[in-house]
Scaffold this motif. Sequence first.
Motif, PDB file in Angstrom:
ATOM      1  N   PHE C  38       0.834  -1.428  -0.004  1.00  0.00           N
ATOM      2  CA  PHE C  38       0.036   0.070   0.009  1.00  0.00           C
ATOM      3  C   PHE C  38       0.756   1.457  -0.067  1.00  0.00           C
ATOM      4  O   PHE C  38       0.745   2.226  -0.528  1.00  0.00           O
ATOM      5  N   LEU C  39       1.926   1.217   0.824  1.00  0.00           N
ATOM      6  CA  LEU C  39       2.745   2.476   0.742  1.00  0.00           C
ATOM      7  C   LEU C  39       3.541   2.824  -0.133  1.00  0.00           C
ATOM      8  O   LEU C  39       3.688   3.871  -1.022  1.00  0.00           O
ATOM      9  N   LYS C  42       1.791   1.955  -5.389  1.00  0.00           N
ATOM     10  CA  LYS C  42       0.603   2.429  -5.796  1.00  0.00           C
ATOM     11  C   LYS C  42       0.061   2.300  -7.202  1.00  0.00           C
ATOM     12  O   LYS C  42       0.854   2.547  -8.408  1.00  0.00           O
ATOM     13  N   ASP C  44      -1.875   3.144 -10.352  1.00  0.00           N
ATOM     14  CA  ASP C  44      -2.474   4.141 -11.043  1.00  0.00           C
ATOM     15  C   ASP C  44      -3.153   3.872 -12.496  1.00  0.00           C
ATOM     16  O   ASP C  44      -2.376   3.016 -13.093  1.00  0.00           O
ATOM     17  N   THR C 359     -25.300   7.809   5.280  1.00  0.00           N
ATOM     18  CA  THR C 359     -24.828   6.534   4.934  1.00  0.00           C
ATOM     19  C   THR C 359     -24.549   5.740   6.471  1.00  0.00           C
ATOM     20  O   THR C 359     -24.880   6.579   7.465  1.00  0.00           O
ATOM     21  N   LEU C 361     -21.796   5.125   7.545  1.00  0.00           N
ATOM     22  CA  LEU C 361     -20.700   5.846   8.283  1.00  0.00           C
ATOM     23  C   LEU C 361     -21.475   6.854   9.355  1.00  0.00           C
ATOM     24  O   LEU C 361     -20.871   6.927  10.457  1.00  0.00           O
ATOM     25  N   GLN C 413      -7.734  14.982   4.099  1.00  0.00           N
ATOM     26  CA  GLN C 413      -8.149  13.755   3.672  1.00  0.00           C
ATOM     27  C   GLN C 413      -7.776  12.610   4.648  1.00  0.00           C
ATOM     28  O   GLN C 413      -8.178  11.460   4.431  1.00  0.00           O
ATOM     29  N   TYR C 414      -6.984  12.978   6.022  1.00  0.00           N
ATOM     30  CA  TYR C 414      -6.857  11.966   6.662  1.00  0.00           C
ATOM     31  C   TYR C 414      -7.743  12.097   7.920  1.00  0.00           C
ATOM     32  O   TYR C 414      -7.623  11.199   8.827  1.00  0.00           O
ATOM     33  N   MET C 416     -10.796  11.180   8.230  1.00  0.00           N
ATOM     34  CA  MET C 416     -11.742   9.934   8.664  1.00  0.00           C
ATOM     35  C   MET C 416     -10.831   8.716   9.335  1.00  0.00           C
ATOM     36  O   MET C 416     -10.935   7.975   9.960  1.00  0.00           O
ATOM     37  N   LEU C 417      -9.579   8.825   8.667  1.00  0.00           N
ATOM     38  CA  LEU C 417      -8.331   7.748   9.167  1.00  0.00           C
ATOM     39  C   LEU C 417      -8.067   8.104  10.569  1.00  0.00           C
ATOM     40  O   LEU C 417      -7.984   7.167  11.311  1.00  0.00           O
ATOM     41  N   PHE C 419     -10.039   9.863  12.564  1.00  0.00           N
ATOM     42  CA  PHE C 419     -11.277   9.339  13.370  1.00  0.00           C
ATOM     43  C   PHE C 419     -11.367   8.042  13.557  1.00  0.00           C
ATOM     44  O   PHE C 419     -11.572   7.718  14.889  1.00  0.00           O
ATOM     45  N   GLY C 420     -11.176   7.061  12.711  1.00  0.00           N
ATOM     46  CA  GLY C 420     -11.171   5.588  13.132  1.00  0.00           C
ATOM     47  C   GLY C 420     -10.213   5.339  13.875  1.00  0.00           C
ATOM     48  O   GLY C 420     -10.222   4.536  14.862  1.00  0.00           O
ATOM     49  N   LEU C 421      -8.714   5.822  13.743  1.00  0.00           N
ATOM     50  CA  LEU C 421      -7.817   5.355  15.026  1.00  0.00           C
ATOM     51  C   LEU C 421      -8.134   5.946  16.394  1.00  0.00           C
ATOM     52  O   LEU C 421      -7.929   5.192  17.237  1.00  0.00           O
ATOM     53  N   MET C 423     -11.277   6.460  17.327  1.00  0.00           N
ATOM     54  CA  MET C 423     -12.162   5.297  17.850  1.00  0.00           C
ATOM     55  C   MET C 423     -11.682   4.177  18.569  1.00  0.00           C
ATOM     56  O   MET C 423     -11.899   3.870  19.794  1.00  0.00           O
TER      57      MET C 423
END
Lengths: 498, 309, 461
Positions: C38-39, C42, C44, C359, C361, C413-414, C416-417, C419-421, C423
């Motif tokens: 993933f890192l 990529k 495309d 949604t 979410l 863009q981070y 929700m990432l 946010f999840g972390l 949580m």
Amino acid sequence: MNVALKNQPAASEERWEADPILTVEHLTMRFGGLVAIDDLSFNVGRGDITALIGPNGAGKTTVFNCVTGFYKPTEGRIVMRHGPGRQQEAVDAVTATGKRWDIGDDRSVFLLERMPDFEIAKKARVARTFQNIRLFGGMTVLENLLVAQHNPLMIASGMTVGGVLGLPSYRKAEQGAIDKAVYWLEHTHLIDRADDAAGDLPYGAQRRLEIARAMCTGPHLLCLDEPAAGLNPRESTELNELLQFIRKTGTSVLLIEHDMGVVMEISDHIVVLDYGVKISDGAADFVKSDPRVIAAYLGVDDEEEIDVPEIKADVEEVTEEKSKRKPAKAKAKPKAAAKPAAKSAAAKPAAAKSAPARKASAKKAPAKKAAPAKPAGEIKVKDADKHPGAQPAGTKKPGEGGADNLTRISGIGPANEKKLNALGIWHFSQIAAWKKAEIEWVGSYLSFSGRIEREEWIKQAKALASGKQTEFSRRVDGGKVPSSRSSSRRTSGKGGKA
Amino acid sequence: MEYFVQQLINGLTLGSIYGLIAIGYTMVYGIIGMINFAHGDIFMIGSFIALTTFLILTTIFGFVFLPVVLLIVLIIAMLFTSAWGWTVERLAYRPLRGSFRLAPLITAIGMSIVLQNFVQVSQGARVKPLPPQIQGGVTIMEGVTENGPIVVQLSYMQMIIIVTTLLLMVGFTLLISRTPLGRAQRACEQDRKMASLLGVNVDRTISLTFVMGAALASVAGLMFLLLYGVIDFYIGFLAGVKAFTAAVLGGIGSLPGAMLGGLAIGLIEVFWSGYFTVEYKDVAAFSILAIVLIFLPSGLLGKPEVEKV
Amino acid sequence: MAATQANGGAAANNNMFVDSLKDSATAAFLVAVLGFFFLPLKTDIASGGLAITYRWPIWIAAILIVFGGRLLLNLFVFKAQTPATRIIGDKLAGSSAKVPGLGRFLTFALLGFALVLPFFFTTFFPGQQRQYIDLAILIMTYIMLGWGLNIVVGLAGLLDLGYVAFYAVGAYSFALLAEYFDLGFWMALPLAGILAAFWGIILGFPVLRLRGDYLAIVTLAFGEIIRVVLLNWYEFTNGPDGISGIPKPTLFGLEFKRGEGGFADFFGLEYSTIHRFIFLYYIILILALITNFVTMRLRKLPVGRAWEALREDEIACRSLGINTTNTKLTAFAIGAMFGGFAGSFFATRQGFISPESFTFLESAIILAIVVLGGLGSQIGVVIASVVMIGGIEMLRNIGFLSQIFGPGFDPVQYRMLIFGLAMVGIMVWKPRGLITTRVPSAVLKERKKIGADMVAQGEGH
């Protein structure tokens, strides 16, 4: 009709016949193929304390769950009555119409088997407690008792609307509810813990709180599922007083209990279940002398029939062991205490002596007096012809290689083995040869008719006699089940393998 | 009739994929009694790993023989996805073992959000198309309808999916019923505390359950990739919910139930799309779930729960 | 003697350090494995299919960050004899123990701040007032939703993963009522609440006899069904295009518009768009406070006690004559009603709604707020909303991050990432949520708080 019930006093004399608050009629409950309760009928008298007793797995809690609506019975009728008398016409009328109840001004009839659980508590006013306490652990003691008054408070709060608006009539009703809660907290000695979480209370207090909570619903009938379980003697005594008090307030009580001290002391009426079938029904004095009860529930009354000295010694050992293991049961053997001391003082279990010396019924069923007779030849019991069927043939001594370990048959405990030995039954092959007449006779002789068939002794004996194993015998051999051989001197016989 | 058979084949294919994901849900639910909300996203992770591996093999190393490529992709995807499954369990669920029920559910939802957004951030939000790799198939039936001639085809891709699923199913059933690991799993399902007292390494067993679930999900991910040729970071959610639906429908805790439920959901979805409207296929699947749960709360193959009073 | 002890201590420290290193290396290796596809790699879309681009520095940076972070955590928290967190925790606990009425004080302080908040921002942050008040409105909306869901999950113990459905029903009710019947916000608001409650009953009736997780999954399914229907019933809901032109609320008939007859004109103020934001803020504040007031009242009423009793033990409830189905339905309906109110507010605030906004979410975020705050705790919902929603939205405003990571870095863009972390992190740190004590609803002599370990969490426990 059961044989034992014939001895019962004339029905009309008893309160539970004339004025029952609850009648259970032909109740049958099946779970899949398993018949938990089989055609059970009994009454609970108004204002009585009625006890439902029986060995583990007899179906007592299932009866409770049927009465309180948590299970829907497969068959049968359960009638709850407010107001005096049997109200037979009203009952029949409701039954015929398919309605659930008939509520009148001063008398009402409810068919509990047709009602959902919460309506039974709400309308028929049957409250219950649970075998494993079910409190609202995260709520305070006081809150628990307020929840119990949900229905009247709900009306007082105008179905919540008035309450949200803060109407004074609701506040008054809530104060009344708190007063009622305080009343029961005082009577259950919980007033000092009113603001603690129910889950924080010690065990005994939780049991009392559960009863207080049930009483706050204003029940006509209170059903208690083993209220004394896990209580120490002092708490047990307090419980007795509490139950007496509850009875005085006009609430009838139906309880399941193992603690015979509690049962015999406070019950007006006892119903005994075994394998989902009623085996005895009557006042405490009647029930505790009923041979069926003694055989099925209290275990065995071992010693009196056995006159062969070496067997007697064995029985002594077994019963002593037993009394150590299960003091409650041993204590609950009123018969042992009531017997003439001269007869078999040596054989008496130690704990039996400490049992409350109740005025004993001493009404011994003649069957029990069976004494193994004549030293020589075939053993013949004196009262053999009092039992139906035919006495099986026995030999005085076991055959070559010693006696079989009869306890490897599921259903024959050490004490029964002694009794069988006294009849001259030593080997699996002997039991395997029994025919219907013998089975009937032995069943009656051992005071548990039907159990031999139910437990398939003959089938087991046949298997064991031919050297095979049964599941139960494996457990016995593995030492998982106490057997006569674990403590016995005669260890020579290795059962069917010999 | 031809149309029906074609839909049946399509439904079974889709159902197989759902079934493979559903097994992961059902195993985890069976052993620790929680909905592993992140499992759908593990499936998505699996398909991404498969995609990247496939590209590396074909474009960089220049492998051309497809069966070998797919086999390597399968193995690598299973290995790496398993690592993800293991990590999710270790980070988000193990610390909460024995805690109250909602906590792991929340961390599971949190993990689902994390995985989705991690992939979105690292791989971009746009869909990844992969041209169809396995083409062709066998014609089973031919016929003529009022709309013209119709050919019922069982594509090689569909065959591969159904056969692989069957093989995995058999393998897993044997694994659960025959091996010590399976025995340990079943013991943990019954009573975790007792199992640990009897010497079962409960943590390890649970970890392995997650690893196995993730491995199966990655297989499903690879198949999804090959079948539809398009993936994005969001495919995990809907597939996950439907697979969970399948697990519940089949009776949660039961492996054959999960497979059966998966097939049922796949068929319902495909037939609904085929005969009614495509738009409401999800509604159909969810409605079936609600109806089954209301009238048959323990699912098709689950054991009925007796209320203990 | 002392020397050996010191030696022993040093050895232990040494061991600890080696252990920490090993553990950190393991973690770094794991990141290397997990991140590998993933890192650095990529995929495309390029001409002729997909192509792989390489980003090795990111991968190495991630490995190093995890190694370093884990090492620090190991040294100072996990393996340290006195973990730093415990020291901080003790300090916090000590300070709160010293002030007995802290919770009460905090409540009033927050309430006071909430009341003057718009003026606080217009006075002290005139440049960013609009942005902050908008954020306050957003947070307040989630507080209201959290309080509404708290009735269902926190009090009655019913796990509802489809709460957003009622939010959607409320929003669409208002939008459609405005479109077809030309109803204003204040007329439509109660109707939207009633409709949402009605849907709550309709959906609740068949599913409420399900237990725990099954209930959760069916509510999730219903939430999705409602969304899919909104998406596809084009004739009625305008499908994915949504409904726009939803009327703004008026203050007793006064519109917030420029010129004659507007709010500013009537009161002789200079027209400013901020007036409308302040007005919206007060609407949602009042709605939220009503939600809170009603919930607190209900808790002390038989129905509220029945909810909590239901959460503790449903079977015992039935044995006390409580109709559990009705009790659950009231919880579901009242929770849904507040969700509907919030939905109407959302519609009027945005002026535009589409199924996109409803949604799963959203349901997950609302549920997370309730659970993170501490089930059943009203103030917990407030804290969790401020931390989770406010904290995440603040990311938009952090300019210095792009100075560190370069101009291409967009922290949003981070969102929700993170946010999840958060949580996961908060739950692992405090599985029972931030506020864990329960305040009894009735008191005889002394009000004692009940520890979280006593309180059941509903369904199945």
